[in-house]
Write a protein that holds these residues in place. Structure first.
Motif, PDB file in Angstrom:
ATOM      1  N   MET B   1       6.266  -1.931  12.521  1.00  0.00           N
ATOM      2  CA  MET B   1       6.780  -2.908  11.554  1.00  0.00           C
ATOM      3  C   MET B   1       7.078  -4.226  12.236  1.00  0.00           C
ATOM      4  O   MET B   1       7.661  -4.285  13.295  1.00  0.00           O
ATOM      5  N   SER B   2       6.680  -5.289  11.574  1.00  0.00           N
ATOM      6  CA  SER B   2       6.867  -6.603  12.172  1.00  0.00           C
ATOM      7  C   SER B   2       8.133  -7.285  11.684  1.00  0.00           C
ATOM      8  O   SER B   2       8.410  -8.393  12.086  1.00  0.00           O
ATOM      9  N   ASP B  20       3.877  -3.675   6.857  1.00  0.00           N
ATOM     10  CA  ASP B  20       2.724  -4.360   7.447  1.00  0.00           C
ATOM     11  C   ASP B  20       1.458  -4.184   6.608  1.00  0.00           C
ATOM     12  O   ASP B  20       0.590  -5.049   6.608  1.00  0.00           O
ATOM     13  N   ALA B  21       1.348  -3.059   5.926  1.00  0.00           N
ATOM     14  CA  ALA B  21       0.105  -2.758   5.211  1.00  0.00           C
ATOM     15  C   ALA B  21       0.054  -3.402   3.830  1.00  0.00           C
ATOM     16  O   ALA B  21      -0.947  -3.289   3.128  1.00  0.00           O
ATOM     17  N   LEU B  64      -3.538  -9.342   3.941  1.00  0.00           N
ATOM     18  CA  LEU B  64      -2.264  -8.707   4.264  1.00  0.00           C
ATOM     19  C   LEU B  64      -1.182  -9.785   4.265  1.00  0.00           C
ATOM     20  O   LEU B  64      -1.380 -10.865   4.820  1.00  0.00           O
ATOM     21  N   HIS B  66       1.482 -10.039   5.926  1.00  0.00           N
ATOM     22  CA  HIS B  66       1.911 -10.437   7.270  1.00  0.00           C
ATOM     23  C   HIS B  66       0.917 -11.377   7.959  1.00  0.00           C
ATOM     24  O   HIS B  66       1.304 -12.121   8.852  1.00  0.00           O
TER      25      HIS B  66
END
Lengths: 283, 156, 730
Positions: B1-2, B20-21, B64, B66
């Motif tokens: 996880m960012s 993230d996905a 995405l 992110h």
């Protein structure tokens, strides 16, 4: 479909991340326009994605007689280059043949090459133009002619941890890219054919998409065409040779037989388009 | 996880704590409540989910969240904040380019982006060609064509 | 301008896909892994144990979740034994997120014993079946009718032309996939859904769940395209049982892939058509249809008996025989799709007409004019044809063809084709209309699906009747527990039937006011945002003529209803099966110019003109929008669209990349013209315009290809490969 995303800012970091990950557990996200479909369909299930979008490879420059395209350059940026339509008309047309404008804002040239799709609209032109790829990996940089990279659908000769950094295309060669689709706009080509002409012998390069397992050059066809402006009979022999040699198969988009007929037609038209059609009928 | 990221959406700074996905489409629709962006094929083939990222038309179903951390995102809800977007919206409504309306946000956003590109305004022919990634099943594109031609004359 | 357009361009309306509720769960369906087989076991243990999963429902749970006795056994939600098509739902899951629901659905282990599947009709009937056809266990419907002495006509003909045509399956491709949101309150089920027909969804859902209709409340959302695919229940019963099992609202939607795999649409067909010709006249015609019905339940086929009439064409022919079989295969059941199967029928009969014209040396339009139905003619089943603008449309097409030939703007061949349609005004509906100080309010139970038939069509009826501006008319949509009944937005019927209900209501209200005012008639005016009554040339306040109770209720409320009648046909001509009478006769003629690449076979339409028999044009802008949309969809069916069904019930192209609907680049300039004066059954003589525009388009393109190349392509769609094969065998 839970994965973590890494967005490294330097090639070294990207290569390290890639080299450290267990094989099959990591996927490279260039533009994502194919990869995300694969993730949705469960064709791949990595626990980690490495996005290349922040690497300093969204570049386009001219060096000597070459166009050097950064691997993560979105296709839309390549298409917007004001000199491309004149310098490399075949490549320009092939780029615009890929998906839609919004798709080309994300799809990258490196991603397209690394997917090595048999139906790619870009690969035939890049093959015909003698494009080379620059690779960067844990053991340094190297440069390969494009055919040496392509193995088959989603298969390349990239070694673990290796990435495409640049694509090098010799410019100022007359070229053409013609294709046939069921739906003219926004479809996958049944057959795509690229031809390019060099200034001295061997004059012609001919490459094909819509083949199996990966787009290819057709050397025997090139040999037959061996003149700057081949005669009608020569072109006809080349067309027959292309129909005979092309590695076509039947799939949901076209039968093998139809593809063989198409390639002969499209080859004639492409050669005449590049050679200026002095003898043949211009289409 | 960012971890959480920041996005500027329709001019407003938003903090987003998405996995993230997660796709930008889902972040906009279900996390930020911006449901004007439509989910169609979710595979990049219909254009209904088109939004602007950094001013460029982008398929939010194939992006995405992110990946676009820090970027400026404009959806159909914000496209009318500028004159070109408002003109496009008005032309679509006026010319009958709207029937069920499900493809409309994607068309409006995509056309606005094309008209705002730097340099001279593209020809109507080129604009129409460049809208080829947006599907409409109701209008037969005829009224959309009229709207594109009308708005092009206005902004040129 | 349409009243919904300003909100739609801002993305401000709530479609089914946008529905959300407090505490909502996400649903997913578990598909059958085989096209045909026996269900052996469903193991949901792993799915139930996954994080975020709130309910897993299989056939065994239904008795617990639904009232005793539950549901029509023939329409069980989940099969108990035989699996009849791939992806048929066998279980359903609800979870905290869509990702969790999909993951859990994938984790449900379905064990099936695979049986051999029937993948296509020609597997069962490679040739036209004799007596064995009617005995075949694969046949779910057989229709047969005849009129006149066909053998005599064939025996005395100068020539008999016999042809075989094949058509492919096509899909609706509404951009918004099917989606609904269900919740349970006490013993009532509430469903919000993207539908063309809230009341049909209510009755379907109630029947499948085995509860009275009064226990189901359906509320429509804005609809992102229907085209026939959202005219009955699909997901709603599943969403309801998931909501019942989880005790929370459940949103159930299809992915676009599932849209192709589970949706019901047109399936392939094979048509044999033979015509006898003498002295330039078609004296006899025999039509034999094999229609792929998919996993259709016996007794539910509507297409064969309805569509087969289109295959004889809107033509006067002395002797006609019609025979058709609906053949059960292991595909999803055949379903409605904008003029179900009629464009395919018109492609066949109109290609055949051009082949006859060539053989007989007659101009294609002249041949059609010589045979075209006019009012008073008889259909093959002996129904009298009503007012019908086909000849007028053909004459306009002939004139336009001359102009096209002269103007040189196209290089390709020019083809013409006819279509006819019966507007579904037989399906009835009701509205409630209130006249109040602020205007005319129409309370009704249909949501706008995009065509404009609700937001513009119903309003246009009031405008025409009263001269009031659109701003004086307000539509109020209500759910099925509060709205007057209506059959749905399908069959080009909305303006025709529900519009008549509006007309009746408004006329009744006017008559009531006139009676109270003691005058023969009154009018309505709208001034300074106030509705007033014009009596003897003077506008007076509406309240003057209202009773005390009406003033308290806010106005004069009147119900309008319209239950139209179908015509009758001669049952003596029916030898077997169920046929349907037409309620209205609507003609459409398409003229197309198309260039054909003689080598690759690629067809490029250069322009299409269409001439539509509309009765009376209530709203020319809306009619044009239906015509343009119909032509484009017809071009897709003509050239690029087909579902690629392969062995074992697999679909080769469940997505928008390979199921190719037209994009902007595929649509040439379109011309639309209306033909007025041939009155239909709708208000002021209007005819429905939703479906007729698509019908003649594939046939017109086929005939343009014929004109350009001298070759006929006996199959839809006419892809480059099929055209190339017709030009020169591969």
């Amino acid at each position: 479909m839970a994965f973590s995303l890494a967005s490294p800012r330097t090639p070294a970091a990207a290569i390290r991340l890639l080299a450290d990950a267990p094989r099959g557990d990591v996927e490279v996200l260039a533009g994502g326009t194919d990869l995300l479909l694969d993730l949705d369909a469960g064709r791949v299930a990595p626990s980690r994605l490495i996005a290349l979008g922040r690497l300093p490879w969204r570049t386009l420059r001219r060096s000597g007689g070459d166009l050097v395209i950064g691997a993560t350059l979105p296709l839309a940026d390549l298409e917007r280059d004001p000199r491309l339509p004149r310098d490399l008309p075949g490549l320009f047309r092939a780029v615009r043949a890929v998906g839609s404008v919004a798709l080309r804002h994300r799809a990258t040239i490196g991603g397209n090459i690394a997917r090595a799709s048999p139906a790619s609209d870009l690969l035939p032109v890049l093959l015909a133009l003698d494009a080379r790829v620059r690779l960067l990996g844990p053991s340094g940089a190297r440069e390969l002619p494009l055919p040496a990279l392509l193995r088959g659908p989603r298969e390349t000769s990239l070694t673990p941890g290796e990435l495409i950094s640049h694509v090098v295309v010799p410019v100022r060669r007359p070229s053409a890219y013609l294709w046939q689709r069921v739906r003219p706009s926004n479809d996958i080509s049944q057959v795509g054919i690229a031809v390019a002409r060099r200034e001295r012998a061997p004059y012609w390069a001919v490459a094909l998409g819509g083949v199996w397992p990966v787009p290819v050059r057709l050397p025997s066809v090139e040999t037959i065409l061996d003149a700057p402006v081949p005669g009608d009979a020569q072109v006809e022999r080349a067309a027959q040779e292309a129909a005979l040699r092309a590695p076509f198969v039947t799939d949901k988009r076209a039968t093998e037989t139809y593809r063989r007929r198409l390639v002969a037609i499209l080859l004639r038209r492409a050669v005449h388009a590049v050679a200026g059609a002095p003898q043949g009928r211009s289409r | 996880m960012s971890g959480p990221i920041a996005l500027t959406v329709n001019g407003r700074r938003r903090r987003v704590d998405a996995p993230d996905a997660e796709r930008l489409l889902d972040t906009l629709r279900w996390r930020l409540g911006l449901k004007g962006t439509k989910e169609g094929c979710r595979s990049g083939a219909c254009g209904a989910c088109t939004v602007l990222v950094g001013g460029r038309s982008t398929l939010s179903c194939l992006t995405l969240t992110h990946e676009v951390a820090g970027a400026s995102v404009t959806t159909v809800e914000g496209i009318g904040r500028e004159a070109v977007g408002r003109r496009v919206q008005a032309a679509f409504a006026r010319e009958g380019a709207v029937q069920c309306g499900y493809c409309t946000p994607g068309f409006v956003v995509a056309l606005t982006a094309l008209l705002r590109e730097p340099g001279p305004v593209a020809s109507a022919e080129r604009l129409l060609e460049d809208l080829g990634g947006n599907l409409c099943r109701c209008t037969g594109y005829a009224a959309i064509r009229r709207a594109v031609e009308a708005v092009r004359r206005e902004v040129d | 301008m349409r009243t919904d357009a300003p909100a739609k361009v801002r993305g401000a309306l709530q479609y089914g896909a946008d529905l959300e509720a407090e505490g909502m769960l996400w649903g997913a369906l578990v598909p059958s892994p085989v096209a045909h087989g026996r269900l052996v076991a469903i193991d949901a243990a792993a799915a139930r144990a996954m994080t975020g999963v709130r309910a897993v429902v299989t056939g065994e749970d239904l008795d617990r979740l639904l009232p005793k006795g539950g549901g029509d056994p023939a329409r069980r939600m989940f099969p108990s034994d035989e699996l009849t098509y791939r992806h048929q739902p066998v279980a359903a899951v609800a979870a905290d997120s869509l990702a969790a629901a999909r993951a859990a659905a994938a984790a449900v282990r379905v064990t099936a014993q695979e049986l051999s599947s029937v993948d296509g009709i020609e597997e069962i009937f490679p040739d036209w079946p004799g007596d064995e056809g009617r005995r075949s266990p694969h046949v779910v419907a057989h229709v047969h009718a005849r009129r006149g002495d066909l053998e005599g006509a064939f025996a005395s003909a100068e020539f008999v032309l016999s042809q075989i045509y094949r058509t492919s399956g096509v899909a609706q491709v509404a951009l918004e996939p099917h989606v609904c949101l269900a919740r349970v309150e006490g013993d009532r089920y509430y469903v919000r859904t993207s539908t063309q027909a809230p009341f049909a969804v209510r009755s379907d859902t109630a029947e499948i769940l085995g509860v009275p209709e009064s226990k189901v409340v359906v509320e429509g959302s804005w609809v992102g395209g229907g085209f026939g695919g959202k005219a009955s229940a699909l997901l709603e019963p599943y969403a309801v049982v998931l909501a019942a099992a989880a005790g929370r609202p459940v949103r159930l939607g299809l992915s676009y892939r599932e849209e192709f795999l589970l949706g019901r649409s047109t399936l392939p067909a094979v048509v044999r058509i033979d015509s006898s010709v003498a002295g330039g006249t078609i004296t006899g015609r025999r039509v034999r249809l094999l229609l792929d019905a998919g996993a259709m339940l016996p007794g539910r086929d509507f297409a064969t008996g309805f569509a087969i009439g289109f295959l004889a064409g809107p033509y006067r022919i002395g002797a006609v025989e019609l025979e058709g079989y609906a053949v059960r295969t292991h595909k999803p059941p055949f379903g409605a799709h904008r003029a179900p199967f009629a464009p395919q029928c018109a492609f066949v009969v109109e290609s055949h007409m051009d082949a006859i014209a060539r053989r007989a040396g007659i101009d294609p339009i002249d041949l059609r004019l010589a045979h075209a139905w006019q009012e008073g003619d008889e259909t093959p089943l002996g129904q009298r044809v009503g007012p019908f603008g086909l000849r007028a449309a053909l004459e306009r097409a002939a004139k336009r063809r001359s102009e096209w030939r002269a103007d040189g703007r196209g290089t390709g061949g020019i083809g013409v084709a006819c279509g006819f349609w019966s507007t579904g005004t037989g399906a009835g509906g009701e509205v409630s209309v209130t006249l109040s100080r602020t205007g005319v309010r129409i309370v009704e139970g249909e949501r706008e699906i995009g065509s404009g038939s609700v937001v513009r069509g119903l309003v246009a009826v009031v405008e025409r009747l009263t001269g009031l501006p659109p701003a004086a008319v307000r539509l109020e949509y209500r759910a099925t527990d509060a709205a007057p009944f209506d059959s749905g937005v399908f069959g080009s019927r909305t303006v025709g039937a529900l519009g008549r209900a509006v007309e009746t209501a408004v006329r009744t209200a006017l008559a009531t006011l006139a009676e109270r005012a003691g005058v023969p008639e009154v009018g309505l005016v709208y001034e300074a945002k106030e509705l007033r009554v014009r009596v003897r040339g003077r506008a007076r306040p509406l309240a003057t003529w209202l009773t005390a109770a009406e003033r308290k209720d806010g106005g004069l409320t009147v119900r309008g209803r319209h239950y139209g009648r179908s015509g009758a046909f001669d049952a003596g001509r029916v030898l077997d099966g169920e046929f349907y009478a037409y309620t209205d006769f609507t003609a459409s003629v398409a003229l197309a110019q198309a260039a054909v690449d003689p080598e690759t076979g690629a067809v490029r339409p250069e322009r299409v003109a269409e001439f539509l028999d509309v009765g009376v044009a209530l709203d020319p802008e809306m009619i044009r929008s239906q015509m343009e949309g119909g032509i484009a969809m017809g071009l897709g069916e003509a050239l690029t669209e087909e579902t690629l069904w392969a062995a074992s019930g697999r679909l080769g192209n469940p997505g928008l990349l390979d199921y190719r609907v037209p994009t902007l680049g595929e649509i040439p300039p379109l011309e639309t013209e209306t033909i007025e004066g041939y009155r239909g059954a709708g208000p002021f003589g209007a005819k429905g315009v939703g479906e007729p525009p698509i019908i003649p388009v594939p046939g017109a393109i086929a005939n343009a290809v014929l004109d350009a190349t001298d070759a006929q392509v006996p199959e839809l769609p006419m892809t480059p490969e099929r055209v190339a094969r017709a030009l020169k065998p591969l």
